[in-house]
Design an enzyme around this catalytic site. Structure first.
Site, PDB file in Angstrom:
ATOM      1  N   SER A 150      93.056  55.018  79.377  1.00  0.00           N
ATOM      2  CA  SER A 150      91.852  54.646  79.050  1.00  0.00           C
ATOM      3  C   SER A 150      91.153  53.533  80.135  1.00  0.00           C
ATOM      4  O   SER A 150      90.472  52.607  79.649  1.00  0.00           O
ATOM      5  CB  SER A 150      91.638  54.162  77.629  1.00  0.00           C
ATOM      6  OG  SER A 150      92.006  55.436  76.645  1.00  0.00           O
ATOM      7  N   GLU A 202      91.636  57.569  74.543  1.00  0.00           N
ATOM      8  CA  GLU A 202      92.420  57.559  73.493  1.00  0.00           C
ATOM      9  C   GLU A 202      92.247  56.971  72.274  1.00  0.00           C
ATOM     10  O   GLU A 202      92.761  57.342  71.191  1.00  0.00           O
ATOM     11  CB  GLU A 202      93.827  56.776  74.062  1.00  0.00           C
ATOM     12  CG  GLU A 202      94.925  57.796  75.207  1.00  0.00           C
ATOM     13  CD  GLU A 202      94.601  57.418  76.551  1.00  0.00           C
ATOM     14  OE1 GLU A 202      95.324  57.898  77.419  1.00  0.00           O
ATOM     15  OE2 GLU A 202      93.492  56.859  76.873  1.00  0.00           O
ATOM     16  N   SER A 246      94.195  57.431  83.518  1.00  0.00           N
ATOM     17  CA  SER A 246      95.013  57.307  82.056  1.00  0.00           C
ATOM     18  C   SER A 246      95.174  55.843  81.654  1.00  0.00           C
ATOM     19  O   SER A 246      94.666  55.045  82.296  1.00  0.00           O
ATOM     20  CB  SER A 246      96.597  57.578  82.657  1.00  0.00           C
ATOM     21  OG  SER A 246      97.107  56.596  83.680  1.00  0.00           O
ATOM     22  N   GLY A 285      87.099  65.777  83.873  1.00  0.00           N
ATOM     23  CA  GLY A 285      86.075  66.468  82.878  1.00  0.00           C
ATOM     24  C   GLY A 285      85.489  65.264  81.829  1.00  0.00           C
ATOM     25  O   GLY A 285      84.548  65.670  81.068  1.00  0.00           O
ATOM     26  N   GLN A 286      85.960  64.097  81.926  1.00  0.00           N
ATOM     27  CA  GLN A 286      85.430  62.897  80.993  1.00  0.00           C
ATOM     28  C   GLN A 286      84.342  62.251  81.567  1.00  0.00           C
ATOM     29  O   GLN A 286      83.652  61.656  80.756  1.00  0.00           O
ATOM     30  CB  GLN A 286      86.512  62.010  80.758  1.00  0.00           C
ATOM     31  CG  GLN A 286      86.754  60.949  82.163  1.00  0.00           C
ATOM     32  CD  GLN A 286      87.544  61.399  83.227  1.00  0.00           C
ATOM     33  OE1 GLN A 286      87.583  62.577  83.508  1.00  0.00           O
ATOM     34  NE2 GLN A 286      88.181  60.640  83.901  1.00  0.00           N
ATOM     35  N   THR A 316      87.029  53.333  83.201  1.00  0.00           N
ATOM     36  CA  THR A 316      85.931  52.839  83.224  1.00  0.00           C
ATOM     37  C   THR A 316      86.013  51.293  83.382  1.00  0.00           C
ATOM     38  O   THR A 316      85.434  50.713  83.847  1.00  0.00           O
ATOM     39  CB  THR A 316      85.188  52.988  81.925  1.00  0.00           C
ATOM     40  OG1 THR A 316      84.740  54.610  81.959  1.00  0.00           O
ATOM     41  CG2 THR A 316      83.948  52.285  81.609  1.00  0.00           C
TER      42      THR A 316
END
Length: 340
Positions: A88, A288, A86, A47-48, A91
């Site tokens: 962060s 995060e 997880s 969902g990010q 990307t």
């Protein structure tokens, strides 16, 4: 009586796994005979918006619109291992792997196009479905033609990408060394209103300054920051999971409270861009880092408003009420006895 307060908190956070743990990402991109491209990545979109961001990277390198791109993600039958979503890291790690895969398939495109046009591959670029000669744009060949020619020769127009940010120099006994390849940074400010009669806390404003490295998708970064801030707000004021002798007593969302739209204040997002040389176009993760400083900023604001330190979350009205009454009792006990 309602009292207002302002609180601030800053944080830094290691991106990825760190401490010598393997941290890799892989991807491949294939261009079809119709001129579209498909990205295969093992990263999950929770969902990010990582699918959109990765497609943007492919489109940037291949000069294709989003309508010409397709993403296949988290399919164990067809996608390479990219590690979990997880830390962060999606990307930062997978974004660079996807860019490498896009550059690899682009190299294959211009190599074949160079043969068809009789020019060196370094003199070519890909944009708008065409492979053009940089110094003579009128000389070009379509991506459809190039891929068709590759297929005639028994070749697939596919590129592979890999990214490894595993740190290898941390001493296991002292934990000294470069624990992470990069870090995320964020500062948040919270304004609150505390009702001293009931203990109810209302967050009236949040301001978040978040280091994104480079915002490939600024709207996506803002959404991440807002979502992270709301998550931190819930942790500060509402969310509590009760476990009694190993059994969960918080059985439903009727008892595990989360912020509603009425509980969420204005959230001002300040995107700080200091490109990281190891991320795609300088980008890195913000999820995060957008969550961690919210709770302490709110608790600091409560202290600024009424002078009490909340050391156990959530800061429910009952807990605030009790702390305020304790404060009143301590102040009363400290007063000298009246004379006369």
């Amino acid at each position: 009586m309602k009292k207002r307060g302002i609180g601030v908190d800053s944080m830094f956070y290691g991106i990825g796994y760190g401490f010598n743990r393997p941290d890799i990402g892989a991807a491949h991109v294939e261009v079809a005979e119709d001129g579209t491209a498909t990205l295969f990545t093992g990263v999950c979109d929770l969902g990010q918006g990582i699918q959109t961001l990765l497609a943007q990277i492919v489109g940037t390198e291949l000069g294709m619109p989003m309508s010409a791109l397709r993403v296949v993600d988290a399919d164990t039958a067809s996608t390479p291992d990219s590690g979990p979503t997880s830390g962060s890291r999606a990307t930062f790690v997978q974004g660079q792997a996807v860019r490498n895969a896009s550059l690899d398939v682009k190299a294959r495109l211009v190599e074949m196009a160079g043969r068809l046009l009789g020019v060196a591959p370094d003199d070519l670029d890909v944009a708008d479905g065409q492979v053009r000669v940089r110094t003579a744009p009128e000389r070009h060949v379509s991506v459809v033609t190039v891929v068709g020619e590759m297929h005639k020769q028994g070749k697939r127009c596919i590129g592979w990408g890999w990214q490894d940010i595993t740190t290898k120099d941390v001493d296991p006994t002292t934990s000294q060394g470069d624990a992470y390849q990069t870090f995320g940074w964020a500062t948040q400010l919270a304004e609150v209103e505390v009702d001293t009669e009931t203990g109810f806390v209302q967050v009236t404003r949040l301001v978040s300054a978040t280091d994104a490295g480079r915002a490939i998708n600024p709207m996506g970064v803002e959404g991440q920051v807002q979502g992270g801030a709301v998550m931190g707000l819930g942790y500060a004021l509402y969310e509590q999971h009760v476990v009694d002798q190993g059994r969960a007593r918080t059985g439903s969302l009727a008892f595990y409270l989360v912020p509603t739209p009425l509980d969420v204040p204005e959230i001002e997002c300040l995107i700080v861009e200091i490109p990281d040389p190891n991320g795609p176009y300088g980008a890195k993760g913000v999820s995060e880092p957008a969550t961690i400083p919210t709770t302490p900023a709110i608790l600091n604001a409560i202290y600024d408003a009424v002078g009490i330190r909340v050391r156990n979350t959530p800061a429910t009205p009952e807990r605030i009420f009790d702390l305020l009454r304790e404060q009143e009792a301590q102040l009363a006990a400290a007063q000298p006895p009246s004379v006369g």
